[in-house]
Design a protein around this motif. Structure first.
Motif, PDB file in Angstrom:
ATOM      1  N   GLN A 296      -1.767   3.293 -11.901  1.00 37.79           N
ATOM      2  CA  GLN A 296      -2.318   1.964 -12.080  1.00 37.79           C
ATOM      3  C   GLN A 296      -1.378   0.986 -11.383  1.00 37.79           C
ATOM      4  OE1 GLN A 296      -2.854   0.486 -16.123  1.00 37.79           O
ATOM      5  NE2 GLN A 296      -5.047   0.265 -15.727  1.00 37.79           N
ATOM      6  N   CYS A 297      -1.926   0.018 -10.657  1.00 36.63           N
ATOM      7  CA  CYS A 297      -1.066  -0.903  -9.920  1.00 36.63           C
ATOM      8  C   CYS A 297      -0.370  -1.862 -10.882  1.00 36.63           C
ATOM      9  CB  CYS A 297      -1.857  -1.664  -8.865  1.00 36.63           C
ATOM     10  SG  CYS A 297      -2.856  -3.005  -9.520  1.00 36.63           S
ATOM     11  N   SER A 298       0.668  -2.517 -10.365  1.00 32.50           N
ATOM     12  CA  SER A 298       1.485  -3.401 -11.210  1.00 32.50           C
ATOM     13  C   SER A 298       0.679  -4.586 -11.736  1.00 32.50           C
ATOM     14  CB  SER A 298       2.701  -3.898 -10.418  1.00 32.50           C
ATOM     15  OG  SER A 298       2.275  -4.475  -9.196  1.00 32.50           O
ATOM     16  N   ILE A 299      -0.375  -4.957 -11.021  1.00 33.72           N
ATOM     17  CA  ILE A 299      -1.199  -6.091 -11.476  1.00 33.72           C
ATOM     18  C   ILE A 299      -2.096  -5.649 -12.639  1.00 33.72           C
ATOM     19  CG2 ILE A 299      -3.010  -7.725 -10.781  1.00 33.72           C
ATOM     20  CD1 ILE A 299      -1.731  -7.620  -7.918  1.00 33.72           C
ATOM     21  N   CYS A 300      -2.783  -4.515 -12.463  1.00 36.19           N
ATOM     22  CA  CYS A 300      -3.645  -4.005 -13.544  1.00 36.19           C
ATOM     23  C   CYS A 300      -2.828  -3.655 -14.784  1.00 36.19           C
ATOM     24  CB  CYS A 300      -4.404  -2.771 -13.077  1.00 36.19           C
ATOM     25  SG  CYS A 300      -5.744  -3.159 -11.944  1.00 36.19           S
ATOM     26  N   ALA A 301      -1.583  -3.198 -14.570  1.00 35.60           N
ATOM     27  CA  ALA A 301      -0.754  -2.760 -15.696  1.00 35.60           C
ATOM     28  C   ALA A 301      -0.085  -3.925 -16.405  1.00 35.60           C
ATOM     29  CB  ALA A 301       0.313  -1.783 -15.195  1.00 35.60           C
TER      30      ALA A 301
ATOM     31  N   TYR B 180      -3.568   4.786  -4.603  1.00 36.90           N
ATOM     32  CA  TYR B 180      -4.427   3.633  -4.803  1.00 36.90           C
ATOM     33  C   TYR B 180      -4.708   3.525  -6.285  1.00 36.90           C
ATOM     34  CZ  TYR B 180      -4.749   3.523   0.180  1.00 36.90           C
ATOM     35  OH  TYR B 180      -4.418   3.442   1.507  1.00 36.90           O
ATOM     36  N   CYS B 181      -4.651   2.303  -6.794  1.00 29.87           N
ATOM     37  CA  CYS B 181      -4.858   2.050  -8.217  1.00 29.87           C
ATOM     38  C   CYS B 181      -6.216   2.608  -8.653  1.00 29.87           C
ATOM     39  CB  CYS B 181      -4.791   0.549  -8.475  1.00 29.87           C
ATOM     40  SG  CYS B 181      -5.176   0.100 -10.166  1.00 29.87           S
ATOM     41  N   ASN B 182      -6.236   3.371  -9.733  1.00 30.92           N
ATOM     42  CA  ASN B 182      -7.464   3.958 -10.265  1.00 30.92           C
ATOM     43  C   ASN B 182      -8.486   2.909 -10.652  1.00 30.92           C
ATOM     44  OD1 ASN B 182      -6.641   6.540 -10.025  1.00 30.92           O
ATOM     45  ND2 ASN B 182      -6.077   6.820 -12.182  1.00 30.92           N
ATOM     46  N   THR B 183      -8.005   1.726 -11.008  1.00 30.64           N
ATOM     47  CA  THR B 183      -8.894   0.683 -11.521  1.00 30.64           C
ATOM     48  C   THR B 183      -9.400  -0.220 -10.395  1.00 30.64           C
ATOM     49  OG1 THR B 183      -7.586   0.698 -13.537  1.00 30.64           O
ATOM     50  CG2 THR B 183      -9.091  -1.170 -13.233  1.00 30.64           C
ATOM     51  N   CYS B 184      -8.469  -0.743  -9.579  1.00 36.13           N
ATOM     52  CA  CYS B 184      -8.849  -1.811  -8.642  1.00 36.13           C
ATOM     53  C   CYS B 184      -8.714  -1.420  -7.171  1.00 36.13           C
ATOM     54  CB  CYS B 184      -8.021  -3.065  -8.929  1.00 36.13           C
ATOM     55  SG  CYS B 184      -6.313  -2.952  -8.350  1.00 36.13           S
ATOM     56  N   PHE B 185      -8.185  -0.227  -6.872  1.00 30.57           N
ATOM     57  CA  PHE B 185      -8.025   0.278  -5.502  1.00 30.57           C
ATOM     58  C   PHE B 185      -7.012  -0.502  -4.665  1.00 30.57           C
ATOM     59  CE2 PHE B 185     -12.023   1.820  -7.072  1.00 30.57           C
ATOM     60  CZ  PHE B 185     -11.969   3.160  -6.748  1.00 30.57           C
ATOM     61  N   ASN B 186      -6.198  -1.289  -5.347  1.00 30.82           N
ATOM     62  CA  ASN B 186      -5.040  -1.888  -4.702  1.00 30.82           C
ATOM     63  C   ASN B 186      -4.061  -0.759  -4.387  1.00 30.82           C
ATOM     64  OD1 ASN B 186      -3.077  -3.659  -3.854  1.00 30.82           O
ATOM     65  ND2 ASN B 186      -2.556  -4.407  -5.901  1.00 30.82           N
ATOM     66  N   ILE B 187      -3.201  -0.924  -3.376  1.00 26.04           N
ATOM     67  CA  ILE B 187      -2.172   0.091  -3.163  1.00 26.04           C
ATOM     68  C   ILE B 187      -1.174   0.036  -4.311  1.00 26.04           C
ATOM     69  CG2 ILE B 187      -2.120   0.596  -0.699  1.00 26.04           C
ATOM     70  CD1 ILE B 187      -0.174  -1.741  -0.365  1.00 26.04           C
TER      71      ILE B 187
END
Ligand SMILES: [Zn+2]
Ligand SMILES: [Zn+2]
Lengths: 204, 204
Positions: free
Chosen positions: B69-74, B57-64
């Protein structure tokens, strides 16, 4: 549909290959597994792989089995002189669940379907003949329990002709409690049970 | 329902644990896998296990995510000053599929539900607060994209109150193109896309 993770994308793609499972349903199943304990997923994955790789088919009747001979064929309390011919394993399960049948089975593995390119040689018809031939054969009756669809009727007709080879063996078909054109496996247990008990001797 | 094989019985039992899959459907899926190439089953079993055990789970937004870090946050091309708060990963996927949203997300992991015993501390609300605090925070707007059910409204109400801590941040909620009482994930893409574009500034 785009996914934020290749792992979930692959899981959804594989689940969507199952019949009746669309991508939305697949995603719902994947997210369910993600929320549940890891054991839920490992048990499921293991059960599926074990089933697929370890399953065997009964040497005698082609029912699914964990051993060389299925539990029905191996059971001395069953009536081995009566053989119920079905197209599919699902039909064995359906008939067993009626609790009305004491004989044994023979699973054809499908029905004759010229459209799908399935001919008599693609079905387990020769093993049925072999089973009935020979001195030690105890088969006295063959029940044709094949869904009364067009392909099913064709298959029953073909089998009836082939079974003329054994004039001493009775041939019957399950009673038409089942609506014509209906699939056997969708019949309720009472109707299906009765159609076995009231099976009709077939003219030959 | 009795099965002639423990292997198939186990597989059906495991499949029936999935939401919306009854025993008849489970049996149909199992028999489909038995008829298909062994690869179909091994790919499915592997994809499910890999997903469940390797997912992060993304450290920032908890997206899978497949990474920390998820591809959106990155993605530096996304607007990191706008955070869309959703209850579930399904909502992220649904909104991404509209192609109408350029900001980032925050996945709560559920909604407040006294009946199910889910309180604010069971959701990723503190990480949202932490994300907005501090000198380097660039959050200028929070969009509450929570299904307008009773639990969803309670959660939105709770978040609005907590977000008073950041008076300089705009709070909006997705436009009510979505029927009241309806689940966000079932909305068609056009309605959902429009409700994001026409999001309404919330009184506070
Ligand atoms: Zn057998
Ligand atoms: Zn993220």
């Amino acid at each position: 549909m785009e996914f934020p993770s290749k792992l979930i994308e692959n899981a959804v793609a594989e689940l969507s290959k199952l019949p009746g499972i669309g991508r939305k349903t697949a995603l719902r199943l994947a997210l369910h597994l993600l929320k549940a304990e890891t054991e839920t997923t490992s048990s499921l994955a293991e059960a599926l792989a074990k089933m697929r790789f370890d399953i065997r088919y009964c040497n005698t009747c082609f029912n699914i089995s964990d051993t060389e001979q299925c539990s029905i064929c191996a059971n001395p309390l069953r009536d081995h002189s009566t053989v119920c011919v079905v197209s599919d394993i699902r039909d064995v399960i359906a008939i067993e669940n009626t609790g009305q049948y004491q004989g044994v089975y023979h699973v054809l593995g499908g029905v004759i379907s010229p459209i799908e390119g399935i001919g008599p040689s693609d079905l387990h018809i020769e093993p049925l003949m072999n089973r009935m031939q020979g001195e030690e054969s105890e088969v006295k009756e063959v029940i044709l329990a094949i869904s009364p669809t067009m392909e099913g009727d064709t298959t029953a007709f073909y089998l009836t002709r082939r079974l003329r080879e054994f004039p001493e063996v009775h041939i019957s078909s399950i009673a038409r409690g089942i609506p014509v054109g209906g699939e056997l496996e969708y019949a309720d247990e009472i109707t299906l049970g009765r159609s076995i008990v009231e099976r009709q001797r077939q003219a030959r």
